[in-house]
Design a protein around this motif. Structure first.
Motif, PDB file in Angstrom:
ATOM      1  N   ARG A  98       0.859  -1.188   0.000  1.00 15.51           N
ATOM      2  CA  ARG A  98       0.000   0.000   0.000  1.00 15.51           C
ATOM      3  C   ARG A  98       0.892   1.234   0.000  1.00 15.51           C
ATOM      4  O   ARG A  98       1.995   1.188   0.536  1.00 15.51           O
ATOM      5  N   PRO A  99       0.399   2.323  -0.543  1.00 17.39           N
ATOM      6  CA  PRO A  99       1.182   3.559  -0.468  1.00 17.39           C
ATOM      7  C   PRO A  99       1.312   4.057   0.973  1.00 17.39           C
ATOM      8  O   PRO A  99       0.449   3.808   1.812  1.00 17.39           O
ATOM      9  N   VAL A 100       2.379   4.774   1.215  1.00 17.64           N
ATOM     10  CA  VAL A 100       2.605   5.445   2.495  1.00 17.64           C
ATOM     11  C   VAL A 100       2.536   6.939   2.221  1.00 17.64           C
ATOM     12  O   VAL A 100       3.194   7.437   1.305  1.00 17.64           O
ATOM     13  N   TYR A 101       1.727   7.619   3.011  1.00 10.62           N
ATOM     14  CA  TYR A 101       1.480   9.042   2.789  1.00 10.62           C
ATOM     15  C   TYR A 101       1.965   9.884   3.964  1.00 10.62           C
ATOM     16  O   TYR A 101       1.993   9.405   5.111  1.00 10.62           O
ATOM     17  N   PRO A 102       2.302  11.156   3.695  1.00  8.56           N
ATOM     18  CA  PRO A 102       2.559  12.058   4.811  1.00  8.56           C
ATOM     19  C   PRO A 102       1.352  12.056   5.753  1.00  8.56           C
ATOM     20  O   PRO A 102       0.203  12.047   5.308  1.00  8.56           O
ATOM     21  N   GLY A 103       1.628  12.018   7.037  1.00  4.80           N
ATOM     22  CA  GLY A 103       0.568  11.933   8.043  1.00  4.80           C
ATOM     23  C   GLY A 103       0.382  10.520   8.579  1.00  4.80           C
ATOM     24  O   GLY A 103      -0.209  10.332   9.645  1.00  4.80           O
ATOM     25  N   ASP A 104       0.868   9.517   7.850  1.00  4.25           N
ATOM     26  CA  ASP A 104       0.815   8.141   8.352  1.00  4.25           C
ATOM     27  C   ASP A 104       1.792   7.978   9.516  1.00  4.25           C
ATOM     28  O   ASP A 104       2.779   8.714   9.628  1.00  4.25           O
ATOM     29  N   THR A 105       1.525   7.000  10.354  1.00  2.11           N
ATOM     30  CA  THR A 105       2.449   6.587  11.406  1.00  2.11           C
ATOM     31  C   THR A 105       2.667   5.093  11.239  1.00  2.11           C
ATOM     32  O   THR A 105       1.704   4.323  11.218  1.00  2.11           O
ATOM     33  N   LEU A 106       3.930   4.715  11.110  1.00  3.84           N
ATOM     34  CA  LEU A 106       4.267   3.329  10.812  1.00  3.84           C
ATOM     35  C   LEU A 106       4.756   2.594  12.054  1.00  3.84           C
ATOM     36  O   LEU A 106       5.381   3.184  12.923  1.00  3.84           O
ATOM     37  N   ARG A 107       4.494   1.298  12.098  1.00  8.84           N
ATOM     38  CA  ARG A 107       5.036   0.424  13.125  1.00  8.84           C
ATOM     39  C   ARG A 107       5.382  -0.907  12.484  1.00  8.84           C
ATOM     40  O   ARG A 107       4.951  -1.201  11.381  1.00  8.84           O
ATOM     41  N   VAL A 108       6.160  -1.715  13.191  1.00  6.40           N
ATOM     42  CA  VAL A 108       6.704  -2.953  12.650  1.00  6.40           C
ATOM     43  C   VAL A 108       6.249  -4.150  13.475  1.00  6.40           C
ATOM     44  O   VAL A 108       6.184  -4.076  14.700  1.00  6.40           O
ATOM     45  N   ARG A 109       5.965  -5.244  12.771  1.00 10.09           N
ATOM     46  CA  ARG A 109       5.724  -6.544  13.403  1.00 10.09           C
ATOM     47  C   ARG A 109       6.790  -7.497  12.873  1.00 10.09           C
ATOM     48  O   ARG A 109       6.924  -7.678  11.669  1.00 10.09           O
ATOM     49  N   LEU A 110       7.547  -8.072  13.778  1.00 10.79           N
ATOM     50  CA  LEU A 110       8.621  -9.009  13.449  1.00 10.79           C
ATOM     51  C   LEU A 110       8.209 -10.395  13.918  1.00 10.79           C
ATOM     52  O   LEU A 110       7.848 -10.574  15.082  1.00 10.79           O
ATOM     53  N   GLU A 111       8.247 -11.356  13.014  1.00  8.78           N
ATOM     54  CA  GLU A 111       8.001 -12.746  13.370  1.00  8.78           C
ATOM     55  C   GLU A 111       9.231 -13.558  12.972  1.00  8.78           C
ATOM     56  O   GLU A 111       9.667 -13.509  11.818  1.00  8.78           O
ATOM     57  N   VAL A 112       9.785 -14.290  13.926  1.00  6.18           N
ATOM     58  CA  VAL A 112      10.927 -15.145  13.634  1.00  6.18           C
ATOM     59  C   VAL A 112      10.402 -16.455  13.048  1.00  6.18           C
ATOM     60  O   VAL A 112       9.622 -17.160  13.683  1.00  6.18           O
ATOM     61  N   LEU A 113      10.803 -16.746  11.825  1.00  8.45           N
ATOM     62  CA  LEU A 113      10.350 -17.945  11.128  1.00  8.45           C
ATOM     63  C   LEU A 113      11.264 -19.140  11.377  1.00  8.45           C
ATOM     64  O   LEU A 113      10.808 -20.291  11.400  1.00  8.45           O
ATOM     65  N   GLU A 114      12.546 -18.862  11.543  1.00  7.96           N
ATOM     66  CA  GLU A 114      13.528 -19.936  11.702  1.00  7.96           C
ATOM     67  C   GLU A 114      14.743 -19.374  12.411  1.00  7.96           C
ATOM     68  O   GLU A 114      15.128 -18.226  12.180  1.00  7.96           O
ATOM     69  N   ALA A 115      15.338 -20.176  13.263  1.00  8.49           N
ATOM     70  CA  ALA A 115      16.581 -19.795  13.933  1.00  8.49           C
ATOM     71  C   ALA A 115      17.441 -21.049  14.033  1.00  8.49           C
ATOM     72  O   ALA A 115      16.970 -22.082  14.513  1.00  8.49           O
ATOM     73  N   ARG A 116      18.671 -20.924  13.546  1.00  9.85           N
ATOM     74  CA  ARG A 116      19.572 -22.084  13.587  1.00  9.85           C
ATOM     75  C   ARG A 116      21.009 -21.608  13.658  1.00  9.85           C
ATOM     76  O   ARG A 116      21.345 -20.519  13.169  1.00  9.85           O
ATOM     77  N   PRO A 117      21.867 -22.431  14.262  1.00 12.69           N
ATOM     78  CA  PRO A 117      23.284 -22.084  14.278  1.00 12.69           C
ATOM     79  C   PRO A 117      23.847 -22.116  12.853  1.00 12.69           C
ATOM     80  O   PRO A 117      23.381 -22.890  12.012  1.00 12.69           O
ATOM     81  N   MET A 118      24.836 -21.297  12.595  1.00 14.43           N
ATOM     82  CA  MET A 118      25.508 -21.308  11.294  1.00 14.43           C
ATOM     83  C   MET A 118      26.456 -22.506  11.267  1.00 14.43           C
ATOM     84  O   MET A 118      27.248 -22.690  12.194  1.00 14.43           O
ATOM     85  N   GLY A 119      26.371 -23.297  10.230  1.00 14.47           N
ATOM     86  CA  GLY A 119      27.182 -24.504  10.137  1.00 14.47           C
ATOM     87  C   GLY A 119      28.673 -24.245  10.160  1.00 14.47           C
ATOM     88  O   GLY A 119      29.431 -24.961  10.806  1.00 14.47           O
ATOM     89  N   SER A 120      29.121 -23.210   9.477  1.00 20.42           N
ATOM     90  CA  SER A 120      30.557 -22.945   9.360  1.00 20.42           C
ATOM     91  C   SER A 120      31.117 -22.106  10.508  1.00 20.42           C
ATOM     92  O   SER A 120      32.328 -21.983  10.643  1.00 20.42           O
ATOM     93  N   ARG A 121      30.231 -21.512  11.306  1.00 16.41           N
ATOM     94  CA  ARG A 121      30.664 -20.652  12.415  1.00 16.41           C
ATOM     95  C   ARG A 121      29.798 -20.945  13.631  1.00 16.41           C
ATOM     96  O   ARG A 121      28.731 -20.347  13.794  1.00 16.41           O
ATOM     97  N   PRO A 122      30.202 -21.845  14.508  1.00 19.85           N
ATOM     98  CA  PRO A 122      29.356 -22.230  15.641  1.00 19.85           C
ATOM     99  C   PRO A 122      29.066 -21.093  16.628  1.00 19.85           C
ATOM    100  O   PRO A 122      28.128 -21.184  17.411  1.00 19.85           O
ATOM    101  N   ASP A 123      29.831 -20.011  16.565  1.00 18.60           N
ATOM    102  CA  ASP A 123      29.591 -18.875  17.457  1.00 18.60           C
ATOM    103  C   ASP A 123      28.574 -17.893  16.879  1.00 18.60           C
ATOM    104  O   ASP A 123      28.264 -16.873  17.490  1.00 18.60           O
ATOM    105  N   VAL A 124      28.028 -18.214  15.689  1.00 17.57           N
ATOM    106  CA  VAL A 124      27.071 -17.335  15.002  1.00 17.57           C
ATOM    107  C   VAL A 124      25.776 -18.098  14.763  1.00 17.57           C
ATOM    108  O   VAL A 124      25.787 -19.266  14.401  1.00 17.57           O
TER     109      VAL A 124
END
Length: 163
Positions: A98-124
């Motif tokens: 949708r377009p965003v217009y002057p006068g709008d107020t925006l907010r964010v919704r974050l949903e984590v879909l997946e979380a896994r250790p990095m195979g090549s870097r176990p500290d990440v």
């Protein structure tokens, strides 16, 4: 900005799959819409009222890239600047719904879909997220999915807060 080392508030472990956060209240101003467009996306419907009225938007609207930039600011302010963030390899999808217009107020919704250790870097750890940006009427104006990289909490560190 401080150059002192800081202890992150959020680590990879604070972003488990299925977690959801909502944050932000970013007002969209006419001056900011025009300034961003003049610098980065000088299409007439982002710069001029008359051209905007004749466009599909019907009135002055923010560039989609400006919406992305405002979203990134809210993401940084809410948690990235307090996280053990290591950046991102990129986004997989992006839609301006949708377009965003002057006068709008925006907010964010974050949903984590997946979380896994990095195979090549176990500290990440890797986090795949879906972001939805809504206006003050709860209309979704932007969606994106992508990956973030975060340091994992050091072994033995039981402190930290849930996301």
């Amino acid at each position: 900005m401080s150059t002192e080392p800081r202890t992150p508030r959020f680590w990879w472990e604070d972003f488990p799959a299925g977690s959801v956060r909502e944050f932000g209240a970013k007002p969209v101003t006419r001056d900011a819409v025009i300034a961003f467009a003049a610098e980065f996306d000088p299409q007439p419907f982002h710069l001029d009222d008359e051209a905007a009225e004749a466009s599909l938007f019907g009135r002055l609207s923010a560039s989609g890239w400006h919406t992305c930039a405002m979203t990134m600011r809210m993401i940084c302010d809410d948690h990235l600047l307090e996280a053990a963030s290591l950046g991102s390899p990129g986004i997989d999808s992006l839609r301006w719904t949708r377009p965003v217009y002057p006068g709008d107020t925006l907010r964010v919704r974050l949903e984590v879909l997946e979380a896994r250790p990095m195979g090549s870097r176990p500290d990440v750890g890797l986090v795949r997220s879906r972001w939805q940006v809504m206006n003050q009427d709860d209309e979704v104006v932007l969606t994106m999915e992508g990956w973030g990289m975060f340091r994992r909490r050091p072994t033995g560190d039981a402190t930290g807060e849930a996301a």
